[in-house]
Design an enzyme around this catalytic site. Structure first.
Site, PDB file in Angstrom:
ATOM      1  N   PRO A  82       0.826  -1.219   0.000  1.00 45.39           N
ATOM      2  CA  PRO A  82       0.000   0.000   0.000  1.00 45.39           C
ATOM      3  C   PRO A  82       0.854   1.259   0.000  1.00 45.39           C
ATOM      4  CG  PRO A  82      -0.048  -1.074   2.147  1.00 45.39           C
ATOM      5  CD  PRO A  82       0.682  -1.994   1.230  1.00 45.39           C
ATOM      6  N   PRO A  83       0.276   2.414  -0.322  1.00 42.34           N
ATOM      7  CA  PRO A  83       1.047   3.666  -0.324  1.00 42.34           C
ATOM      8  C   PRO A  83       1.564   3.999   1.075  1.00 42.34           C
ATOM      9  CG  PRO A  83      -1.057   3.956  -1.424  1.00 42.34           C
ATOM     10  CD  PRO A  83      -1.120   2.631  -0.764  1.00 42.34           C
ATOM     11  N   GLY A  84       2.755   4.591   1.110  1.00 44.47           N
ATOM     12  CA  GLY A  84       3.283   5.098   2.372  1.00 44.47           C
ATOM     13  C   GLY A  84       4.028   4.094   3.228  1.00 44.47           C
ATOM     14  N   GLY A  87       6.978   2.824   2.339  1.00 49.09           N
ATOM     15  CA  GLY A  87       8.416   3.048   2.161  1.00 49.09           C
ATOM     16  C   GLY A  87       9.033   2.295   1.010  1.00 49.09           C
ATOM     17  N   LYS A  88       8.271   2.033  -0.055  1.00 43.93           N
ATOM     18  CA  LYS A  88       8.822   1.267  -1.187  1.00 43.93           C
ATOM     19  C   LYS A  88       9.899   2.068  -1.918  1.00 43.93           C
ATOM     20  CE  LYS A  88       4.753   0.708  -3.089  1.00 43.93           C
ATOM     21  NZ  LYS A  88       3.917   1.345  -2.063  1.00 43.93           N
ATOM     22  N   SER A 104     -14.142 -12.345  -1.299  1.00 42.61           N
ATOM     23  CA  SER A 104     -13.839 -12.607   0.112  1.00 42.61           C
ATOM     24  C   SER A 104     -14.908 -12.133   1.078  1.00 42.61           C
ATOM     25  CB  SER A 104     -12.489 -11.963   0.479  1.00 42.61           C
ATOM     26  OG  SER A 104     -12.570 -10.567   0.428  1.00 42.61           O
ATOM     27  N   LYS A 136      -5.693  -7.662   6.152  1.00 35.34           N
ATOM     28  CA  LYS A 136      -7.040  -7.671   6.741  1.00 35.34           C
ATOM     29  C   LYS A 136      -6.975  -7.781   8.264  1.00 35.34           C
ATOM     30  CE  LYS A 136      -9.218  -9.740   2.656  1.00 35.34           C
ATOM     31  NZ  LYS A 136      -9.804 -10.951   2.080  1.00 35.34           N
TER      32      LYS A 136
END
Length: 777
Positions: free
Chosen positions: A353-355, A357-358, A675, A718
């Site tokens: 997900p964003p943020g 640190g990729k 799901s 999740k």
């Protein structure tokens, strides 16, 4: 040979050696040496001249002076301004120092003087002839000794005197000259000089060959330069070329650059084309640009990797908290690099997900490896030429982003970040993801072909890192070429560590605050995480900390406050009212409302699924921007509930008498996937039986028509979302038990996991009172 004992003053010499029969001027400046000269002038004008071993020593001790020297007679003495004395001396005979009688105010020594007698043996005669021949050879090669001097020396018949005079004219090391002086016996002296001369002649022969080779090369270069200048002048007269042609400059640059053979050949062909064109020709500019690109690419240049695993781990830990899997993969690569010198660069795909640190992690990897770092963003790229470049036939053509990045890096082994690889698209101009297949294939990228460069470029040493928020938009062929590493969202504990260790110090520094000027308690940070941000990463957390720092800076400047303390009690003053309610899970058990778990591009999330039943004709309505898969999942759940009407004590005719409405907030956000199947079925069963769903239970799983529960993806994200929302119990498919290994221990401690394989188990756990009724029945 006769000898006699004598006592003489000693004059140590620096960097020079005097032989018998040698006449030489000496400049004397040391006090001891001048005192020795004065003593010699008072006596018989004779003095011992001996060289010191190290010419840099100003005041040598007896051990630093050679024991064999030359007794010389002072012919002339002249005092110069500044206290220096210039003296003319002539060597007389060899002498060996037996002992030092005095060392102050000058050296007085007792010596054994060697008085030479002429030897006339066949061996001495042969050695003398050999010496004369070799000396003539030496003079021819060195060209430093005048011919008259040679004639005057070789006419001397005394072998001892001849050898000393020849030795005095040789340009050799002081130590070699001392060896000749040490040779008191004439035969030994002749052998020593013959050996030294043979070695010097060999060296001079080599020097002559090297000089001839260099001269020949210089003549060729000068000839080429002269012809080029003539050609330039002719072309200028004809008006075909302006002065200052680029051809010569490019040829020099090609020679200086360490280009592979095929690249150099291609570059020289282009230079020949350029030289034949008029300077103002439109194509000349195209050729110049092409040559500049060829010469600036790092065909052979590469940086040296830092292979120290401990240091690399220290750097990775300094920059990022957690992210264990990625760090392990980098350290494994370094370990293999130590064992195998030739290793293809890995191709990693960081998905998360964003943020989380990729992008910053890729920079950290480059720093840990001591490699150059290049980043290109692929978000919105839809033209294949962005990757491969345009052919040179087009006006304004340039290489693709890959080659541009390699030029920017300046080395052939950078860390190359392809950001947002999941956000590429395609149109009529081609598919950029198809072009990336060659770039990211270790078996092909050693001969990557750019349309503009037209020469294969080796990308096999590049460490490629791609980033994505999700993998389902990446073509399967491209995904197959990459090693996918999932970066899940951070837990609350991890966010607290990241905030205190990294984000808060960074924001303090950016806002000009000292640590003592602004403090933030851990409880306050926990409250920021719980009530002001809800995200998988830490981007909004950093923004919130920046807002606190700005307000603190204003207080310090405007209100003259010395120190600002932010606690969980006064946090509202800095960030306003809380944006989220911590513990979003239902506060009380409700009928027709079940809590589900979803996995989105921004991490895990908690969904409340609502079911409403009204009198009608059996219509099933689904709202909340549901995708096709989710709609089919709702239909499957509905069919299962109908099949279990007896078990749930529901009227068999309910579908014909009631309309059912299933709604999943928030309505503006598109949702899809299987799901939520068991959650919709549970909410439906609750509404039909009028039994409430437990508020502290959340669930995820795919349902079949027979009520079997199938495994789902994104379990870690999740579970983290459920933990953030304050859920206490989670129902998971049995086959997802293995995914719990990735869940942090502190999260597992706070949650109760129940593994289910059939929908009946779900209903027993989720519906209040259902299990009791069935047991009674």
């Amino acid at each position: 040979m006769e000898t006699r004992r004598r006592s003489l003053p000693l004059l140590p010499l620096r960097g020079v050696l005097v032989f018998p029969f040698m006449v030489i001027h000496l400049d004397v400046g040391r006090e001891k040496s001048i005192a020795a000269l004065d003593q010699a002038m008072v006596a018989d004008k004779q003095i011992l001249l001996a060289s010191q071993e190290d010419a840099q020593t100003d005041d040598p001790v007896p051990e630093e002076i050679y024991s064999v020297g030359t007794i010389a007679e002072i012919k002339q003495l002249l005092k110069l301004p500044g206290g220096t004395v210039r003296v003319l001396v002539e060597g007389i005979s060899r002498a060996r120092v037996e002992k030092y009688i005095a060392v102050e105010p000058y050296y007085q020594v007792e010596v054994t003087e060697y008085l030479e007698t002429e030897e006339k043996t066949p061996e001495v005669e042969a050695l003398t002839r050999s010496l004369v021949f070799q000396f003539e050879q030496y003079v021819k090669l060195s060209k430093k000794i005048p011919a008259e001097t040679v004639v005057s020396i070789i006419t001397i018949e005394d072998a001892g005197r001849l050898s000393d005079l020849i030795a005095s004219h040789l340009t050799i090391k002081l130590a070699d000259k001392q060896r000749i002086l040490d040779a008191v016996e004439v035969r030994e002296r002749l052998e020593t000089i013959n050996g030294i001369l043979a070695k010097e002649i060999e060296i001079l022969e080599l020097e002559r060959k090297i000089n001839a080779r260099v001269r020949k090369q210089m003549e060729k270069t000068q000839k080429e330069y002269y012809l080029r200048e003539q050609l330039r002048a002719i072309q200028k007269e004809l008006g075909e070329r302006e002065e200052g042609s680029d051809g010569l400059e490019y040829r020099e640059r090609i020679e200086e650059a360490d280009l592979p053979e095929d690249v150099a050949e291609k570059a020289l062909k282009e230079v020949e084309r350029l030289e034949k064109m008029p300077a103002m020709a439109a194509e000349a500019a195209v050729v110049r640009t092409y040559l500049d690109w060829l010469l600036e690419l790092p065909w052979r240049k590469q940086t040296k990797d830092r292979l120290d695993l401990d240091q690399a781990q220290k750097i990775l830990d300094e920059d990022h908290y957690g992210l264990k899997k990625v760090k392990e993969r980098i350290l494994e690569y370094l370990a293999v690099r130590q064992l195998a010198q030739k290793l293809k660069g890995p191709i990693l795909c960081l998905v998360g997900p964003p943020g989380v640190g990729k992008t910053s992690l890729a920079k950290s990897i480059a720093r840990a490896l001591e490699r150059k770092f290049v980043r290109i963003s692929l978000g919105g790229v839809r033209d294949e030429a962005e990757i491969r470049g345009h052919r040179r036939t087009y006006v304004g053509a340039l290489p693709g982003r890959i080659i541009q990045g390699m030029r920017q890096a300046g080395s052939k082994n950078p860390v190359f970040l392809l950001d947002e690889i999941d956000k590429m698209s395609m149109d009529f101009r081609g598919d950029p993801s198809a072009a990336l297949l060659e770039v990211l294939d270790p078996e092909q990228n050693n001969v990557f072909s750019d349309h503009y460069i037209e020469i294969p470029f080796d990308l096999s040493h590049v460490f490629f890192i791609t980033t994505a928020n999700t993998t389902h938009t990446i073509p399967s062929a491209l995904l197959d070429r990459m090693e996918v590493i999932h970066l899940p969202g951070y837990t609350e504990e991890e966010k607290i560590n990241i905030g205190m260790r990294y984000l808060l110090p960074k924001q303090r520094q950016e806002h000009g605050l000292q640590k003592k000027q602004m403090t933030l308690s851990e409880n306050a940070l926990k409250k920021v995480i719980r009530e002001y941000t809800r995200e998988a990463g830490v981007r909004n957390l950093e923004r919130s900390l920046a807002a606190i720092c700005r307000k603190a800076a204003r207080e310090i400047v405007q209100e003259r406050v010395q120190r600002v303390r932010v606690t969980h009690r006064n946090l509202k003053r800095y960030l306003g009212i809380p944006r989220f309610r911590y513990g979003i899970a239902g506060q009380e058990d409700e009928v027709g409302v079940a809590t589900g778990l979803a996995w989105t591009e921004v991490g895990g999330d908690v969904l409340s699924i609502e079911v409403s039943i009204v009198p009608g004709k059996g219509k099933l309505t689904l709202t909340g921007q549901l995708g096709d898969v989710m709609r089919e999942s709702a239909q499957a759940g509905f069919s299962y509930i109908r099949s279990r009407a007896g078990y749930l004590q529901i009227s068999d005719t309910f579908p014909e008498q009631m309309d059912i409405h299933i709604h999943i907030p928030e309505g503006a956000i598109p949702k899809d996937g299987p799901s939520a199947g068991i959650t919709m079925a549970t909410a439906l069963a609750s509404a039909l039986t009028q039994k409430a769903v437990r508020a502290d239970v959340a669930m995820t799983g795919e349902i079949t028509l027979r009520g079997r529960i199938l495994p789902v993806g994104g379990v870690k994200e999740k579970i983290l979302a459920a933990h953030r929302a304050g859920v206490k119990k989670i129902l998971l498919p049995v086959e997802n038990r293995r995914d719990l290994e990735e869940i942090p221990a502190n999260v597992k401690r706070d949650l109760k996991f129940i593994f289910v394989e059939h929908m009946d188990q779900v209903l027993k756990e989720a519906l209040v009172g259902l299990a009791d009724e069935n047991n009674q029945g």
